[in-house]
Design an enzyme around this catalytic site. Structure first.
Site, short mmCIF file in Angstrom:
data_model
loop_
_atom_site.label_atom_id
_atom_site.label_comp_id
_atom_site.label_asym_id
_atom_site.label_seq_id
_atom_site.Cartn_x
_atom_site.Cartn_y
_atom_site.Cartn_z
CG ASP A 132 32.66 1.78 36.91
OD1 ASP A 132 32.87 2.99 36.46
OD2 ASP A 132 33.36 0.93 38.16
C1 BGC Z 1 31.79 -3.63 36.79
C2 BGC Z 1 31.75 -2.01 37.20
C3 BGC Z 1 32.91 -2.59 37.86
C4 BGC Z 1 33.85 -2.26 36.95
C5 BGC Z 1 35.31 -1.43 37.08
C6 BGC Z 1 33.26 -3.49 35.29
O1 BGC Z 1 33.42 -4.96 34.81
O2 BGC Z 1 30.59 -4.32 35.69
O3 BGC Z 1 30.74 -2.44 38.39
O4 BGC Z 1 33.02 -1.30 38.33
O5 BGC Z 1 34.23 -3.17 36.05
O6 BGC Z 1 36.11 -1.51 36.46
C1 NOJ Z 2 32.02 -1.02 41.21
C2 NOJ Z 2 32.97 0.06 41.22
O1 NOJ Z 2 33.45 -0.33 42.16
C3 NOJ Z 2 32.19 1.74 41.63
O2 NOJ Z 2 33.44 2.54 40.83
C4 NOJ Z 2 30.80 1.33 40.68
O3 NOJ Z 2 30.22 2.66 41.20
C5 NOJ Z 2 29.92 0.43 40.71
N1 NOJ Z 2 30.58 -0.67 40.62
C6 NOJ Z 2 29.27 0.66 40.08
O4 NOJ Z 2 29.47 0.22 38.26
#
Ligand code: BGC
Ligand code: NOJ
Length: 812
Positions: free
Chosen positions: A483
Site C-alpha cells: 500500500d
Molecule cells: C500502512 C499499510 C496499510 C495502509 C492501509 C498504511 O499506512 O503502512 O500497512 O496497508 O496504511 O491503508
Molecule cells: C496491510 C494491508 O491491510 C494490506 O492490504 C497490504 O497489502 C499490506 N498492509 C502491505 O501494505
C-alpha cells in the site's frame, strides 16, 4: 520471558499475570455479534459492524492503556478489586486469564474470595454472556457487593467520538427489573436497542456514568463502588451506562453464580410503532430467558466448544514439533476465522472505524478459512465480487453492514482484481463447486449490471492485460500489495495524503509484483476456462501469461534478484542501481511461488539474495537498505523511519511467500526455518521483546534498522494468518486441495521423520501418514491409498468413501 503458557489439551493460552507488555486480547463471537476482550477485561462489543453498530464504548490510545471494558467490581469491606485486575488494579492474591476458542475466563482471588468470569458469545444469539461465579474460600462468612459495569456507545462509533454537541443530549435508557435497556436512537425508529441484564433480583442499578463514577473520578475509583451503594440513576443524555449491584453473603466454601447478558436486540422489520420511544420488550425478554439459568449458559458454552472441535477437526497434524502442532491445530486456524470475520476492521490497532472489509485482504483471508466453513467463503466471494467495477477494477474496501464499496477510498489498487481469481480458485479447489462461476453477481452493487461470476474473473484478468506500461509490466496504479509504494505521487503538500496527490493510475509506473500475480493467478484463470470448456480462451490466457513470464525475466530481472517496480520516471525500484531500497522481498517470493525463473536458475539466485541481504534473527525484512530519506516519487514507503512497517520492517505477511518459494525449489530445511522465525509459538519465550500476543501473528515486527528490533505491532488482523496457514498446511506439510482431489507434496526439514494429518476434504476424511525414512526434504516416491499404490501424488477423489487412509513416503 513468558507471561503465560499454552494449555494444548483445552486449546487455551493461559496468561498468568495481568501485566503483559501490551493488552493480549481474544475475540468472542464467530457469527454476527462480536466482543473484543483483553486479558484484563478491556474491550468492547458490536453487532456486525464495529463502526455503525457499536454497543459499548472504547477509547483507543488511552492512558493508562486499555482503560475501558466490561467490568465487575467487588467491594469486600474496604477492599475494591476486579477479577481481571483492571481497572482498580488492586494486587490480587492470584490471577489467571484463559483465552480459548471464542471464550475467555478470568479468575481472581482476593482475601479468600474467588471470582471467576467466563465470557463468551453463544452461537445463534446476539449477545455476550458473562457467567460470574463467586466462591468463599476463606473460613469466615463473607458479606460483600458486586457491581457490574459497561459504558454504552451511541451506536455509530465515529459519531460517538466526534459529535458531542448532539450526543450529550440523545442518550436514553429504561430499566425493566434487572435489565437495563439502552435505547438511544430508538426514537428515530432504528429498530434496535441494547440490553444489559442479570438473572437475579438486584439491590440497585446505575445508568448514568457520571453519577456512578462521580465528578473527576475514573473507572479506577468509582464513587458508587467506594460508597457500596448504587444510586439508581437514570441517564438522560450524557453518557448512559449499565451497572447492577448485587449484595450477598457467602458461607465458607459456598459458591453463587450469576449470569449477565449484554445483548443486541432488534424488532421485527414490520413492527408497528405504537408511539415514539416505546421499546418493544419481547426481544429483550427472549434473550434474557435464553440464559436465565446457569445450566443454559453452560450448555451454550459446551455447544461453542463442540463447534470449535468440529471446525478444528478438519485439519489436524501430529508431529514431533509441538510448537508447529499447536499453531496449526489451534491458533493459526483460529486467527484465520478472526481475520475472515473482521478483515482489517476492529482490533486493538484497527479502530473499527477507519477500515472495513478489504478487497485484497478478504480475498486472501479465504486461503486460511475456506476449508473451515466453505459456505461462508462462498457468500463472502459474492459480496466481494459485488463491489467490483465494470472495467474489472474494484473498490478497495467495503463496509460490512451495508456491503457497499467505500467511495471515500475508491479504487485504483491494481492488484485487487487478481486476488478475486485467487479466492475463487481456492474455493473451487476446496469444494469442487463450479456452480459459483454461474452465480449472478452485480458490479458496484447495481443489480441491473449482474453477470455470472465467471465474467467478473474475466474482467479481472483483462484488467491487467489492458493496463500495462512502457516495459509491458502491469501498471501499479495507486499501489499494489504494498500500500505504501505510491509511485504516481507527483506532488505532496503538507497534510495532503500520498494516495490522492497524483493521478489515480499514472501513465507509467509499473509493478513486477502484479506481473508475478498475473502469472500465478492467470494460470488459475486459464485452468478455470479449460474446465468450463472454454479452450480457446484458456489458450489465449496462457499465451498472455507466457508473455508476462518472459517480460519478468527481462524487464523484471536485476541480475541477482527480481526488480520490484518502475517508478513514474521509469527508474527501477528495488535494483542494485538504487541507493536505498535495492532489493524488496515481494517479487522474490511471488515470482518464485508463481514458478517464474525456476528452470532458468533465477529462482535460486533470488532466494539466496533474500537469505543473504534480507534475513535477520527475527524474520525477513521487507527491503534493504532501508530508505533513509523521504522520496516523493516512492510515496508512503519512505515516510516510515528505517525498520518500521513497509520501510524495512519484518512485514510478516510476505515471509510465508519466501517459505513457499523455498518449497517450490525443494528447500525444506530453509522453508521451515523461515516459517519458524516468525511463528508465535516458537518465539513465546521472547515475549518481552516481541510484546504482542504469543498465540497469534502480528502484521509487523520491527526490522534490524529499528531501535526496537524484534518488537511486533498490529496483532491479529493480518494476511499473515491465512498465508502462513496456506504455507504450513499446503507447502510445508504438503496437503494441497486441488480440482480433482488432494495432492500430497510435502517439503519438510530433513530431520523430521514423518507426521500424520487428518484432513476433511469435501465429505471425505483422510488420514495421511507421511513417512520420511531417509531424511529427505521433498518428493513423494510412493502413495498408498487404502492399501493400493497409486501413480503420482494425487489422491483420486472418491465421494462414495467417508474415510480414506493414505501412506505417503518421501524419496531417499
Ligand atoms: C500502512 C499499510 C496499510 C495502509 C492501509 C498504511 O499506512 O503502512 O500497512 O496497508 O496504511 O491503508
Ligand atoms: C496491510 C494491508 O491491510 C494490506 O492490504 C497490504 O497489502 C499490506 N498492509 C502491505 O501494505
Amino acid at each position: 520471558m513468558k507471561y503465560g503458557y499454552f494449555d494444548d489439551s483445552s486449546r487455551e493460552y493461559v496468561i498468568t499475570t495481568p501485566k503483559t507488555p501490551l493488552p493480549w486480547i481474544n475475540y468472542l463471537g464467530c457469527e454476527d455479534f462480536f466482543s473484543i476482550k483483553s486479558n484484563t477485561s478491556g474491550g468492547y462489543c458490536f453487532y456486525k459492524d464495529a463502526k455503525l453498530l457499536r454497543l459499548t464504548r472504547y477509547r483507543y490510545n488511552n492512558v493508562p492503556f486499555d482503560d475501558g471494558g466490561h467490568y465487575f467490581y467487588i467491594k469486600d469491606g474496604d477492599t475494591v478489586w476486579n477479577p481481571g485486575w483492571q481497572p482498580v488494579q488492586t494486587e490480587l492474591d492470584s490471577y489467571e486469564c484463559r483465552h480459548g476458542m471464542g471464550y475467555s475466563i478470568f479468575t481472581g482471588v482476593k482475601n479468600g474470595l474467588k471470582a471467576q468470569v467466563t465470557s463468551f458469545v453463544p452461537m445463534g444469539y446476539t449477545c455476550e454472556v458473562n457467567k460470574l461465579t463467586l466462591t468463599n474460600e476463606s473460613d469466615t462468612v463473607k458479606n460483600f457487593s458486586v457491581f457490574s459495569y459497561v459504558e454504552f456507545c451511541l451506536w455509530n462509533a465515529m459519531d460517538d467520538m466526534t459529535n458531542f454537541q448532539r450526543n450529550f443530549s440523545t442518550g436514553e435508557v429504561e430499566v425493566m427489573g434487572s435489565v437495563i435497556i439502552h435505547k438511544t436512537e430508538y426514537r428515530e425508529r432504528r429498530r434496535h436497542y441494547a440490553i444489559f441484564g442479570v438473572n437475579t433480583p438486584i439491590n440497585g442499578f446505575d445508568t448514568d456514568r457520571d453519577s456512578f463514577l462521580g465528578a473527576y473520578r475514573g473507572y479506577h475509583n468509582p464513587q458508587v463502588v467506594e460508597d457500596g451503594k448504587s444510586k439508581n440513576s437514570m441517564a438522560s443524555g450524557w453518557a448512559p451506562i449499565g451497572s447492577h449491584q448485587i449484595t450477598l453473603s457467602l458461607q465458607p466454601g459456598e459458591t453463587k453464580t450469576y449470569i449477565y447478558v449484554l445483548g443486541y436486540c432488534e424488532n421485527p422489520a414490520d413492527q408497528k410503532w405504537e408511539s415514539q420511544g416505546v421499546v418493544n420488550k419481547a426481544p429483550a425478554k427472549a434473550l434474557m430467558e435464553a440464559f436465565a439459568t446457569e445450566a443454559q449458559a453452560d450448555a451454550a458454552l459446551d455447544h461453542l466448544k463442540e463447534y470449535w472441535s468440529q471446525l478444528l477437526g478438519k485439519f489436524h497434524v501430529e508431529s514431533d514439533y509441538t510448537e508447529m502442532n499447536r499453531m496449526v491445530n489451534v491458533w493459526n486456524q483460529y486467527q484465520c476465522m478472526v481475520t475472515f470475520n473482521m478483515s482489517r476492521s476492529a482490533s486493538y490497532f484497527e479502530s473499527g472505524i477507519g477500515r472495513g472489509m478489504g478487497f485484497r485482504d478478504s480475498c486472501q483471508d479465504l486461503f486460511g478459512f475456506v476449508h473451515l466453513i466453505p459456505e461462508k467463503a462462498r457468500q463472502r466471494i459474492i459480496d466481494i465480487a459485488s463491489t467490483q467495477m465494470e472495467d474489472g477494477s474494484a473498490y478497495h474496501q467495503y463496509q460490512p453492514l451495508t456491503k457497499r464499496g467505500n467511495s471515500d477510498i475508491g479504487s485504483g489498487f491494481n492488484d485487487d482484481p487478481l486476488w478475486l481469481i485467487a479466492a475463487v480458485a481456492a474455493y473451487i479447489k476446496e469444494t469442487g463447486d463450479y456452480s459459483i462461476l454461474e452465480e449472478s453477481v452485480p458490479f458496484d452493487n447495481k443489480e441491473e449490471t449482474a453477470v455470472p461470476l465467471m465474467e467478473h474473473l474475466r474482467r479481472s484478468f483483462n484488467f491487467t492485460v489492458t493496463h500495462r506500461g512502457p516495459h509491458k509490466l502491469p501498471l501499479i496504479g495507486r499501489a499494489d500489495w504494498n500500500d505504501c509504494l505510491n509511485l504516481n505521487c507527483f506532488s505532496s503538500e503538507p497534510g495532503e495524503s500520498f494516495q490522492t496527490s497524483g493521478p489515480s493510475e499514472g501513465p507509467v509506473a509499473e509493478s513486477v509484483f502484479i506481473a508475478a500475480m498475473f502469472v500465478k493467478y492467470g494460470k488459475e484463470y486459464a485452468m478455470l476456462c479449460q474446465r468450463q470448456g472454454l479452450d480457446k480462451e484458456a489458450d489465449d490466457a496462457l499465451a498472455q501469461v507466457d508473455d508476462m513470464y518472459q517480460t519478468i525475466l527481462t524487464a523484471g530481472w536485476d541480475g541477482e534478484w527480481f526488480v520490484r517496480a518502475y517508478d513514474a520516471y521509469e527508474n527501477k525500484v528495488g535494483s542494485h542501481e538504487c541507493e536505498d531500497g535495492k532489493i524488496f522481498i515481494e517479487p522474490q517470493g511471488f515470482c518464485v511461488l508463481a514458478g517464474v525463473g525456476i528452470k532458468e536458475g533465477h529462482a535460486n539466485k533470488a532466494l539466496a539474495s533474500v537469505e543473504k541481504i534480507l534475513d535477520t534473527k527475527y524474520g525477513i525484512v521487507l527491503l534493504q537498505p532501508a530508505y533513509k530519506d523521504y522520496h516523493l516519487e516512492l510515496g508512503e514507503v519512505s515516510s516510515y523511519p528505517p525498520g518500521y512497517k513497509e520501510n524495512a520492517g519484518i512485514f510478516c505477511h510476505n515471509n510465508p511467500w519466501i517459505s513457499i518459494a523455498e518449497t517450490c525449489v525443494g528447500h525444506g530445511n530453509r522453508a521451515f526455518d523461515v516459517y519458524r522465525k516468525i511463528c508465535p509459538a516458537y518465539i513465546e519465550n521472547i515475549s518481552e521483546i516481541h510484546r504482542t500476543e504469543p498465540y497469534v501473528y502480528s502484521q509487523m515486527i520491527a526490522g534490524k534498522d529499528a531501535k526496537n528490533f524484534g518488537e511486533a505491532k498490529n496483532s491479529w488482523l493480518t494476511g499473515t494468518a491465512a498465508w502462513t496457514f496456506l504455507n504450513v498446511s499446503q507447502a510445508i506439510l504438503g496437503i494441497q486441495p486441488d480440482y480433482d482431489g488432494l495432492v500430497v507434496d510435502p517439503c519438510i526439514p530433513s530431520e523430521l521423520s514423518g507426521f500424520t494429518i487428518t484432513r476433511k476434504f469435501r465429505d471425505v476424511t483422510y488420514t495421511i501418514e507421511v513417512q520420511n525414512p531417509n531424511k529427505s526434504q521433498k518428493g513423494i516416491s510412493k502413495l498408498i491409498v487404502d492399501g493400493v499404490t497409486v501413480d503420482g501424488n494425487q489422491i483420486p477423489y472418491d465421494a462414495s468413501k467417508k474415510q480414506v487412509h493414505v501412506v505417503a513416503v518421501l524419496d531417499a
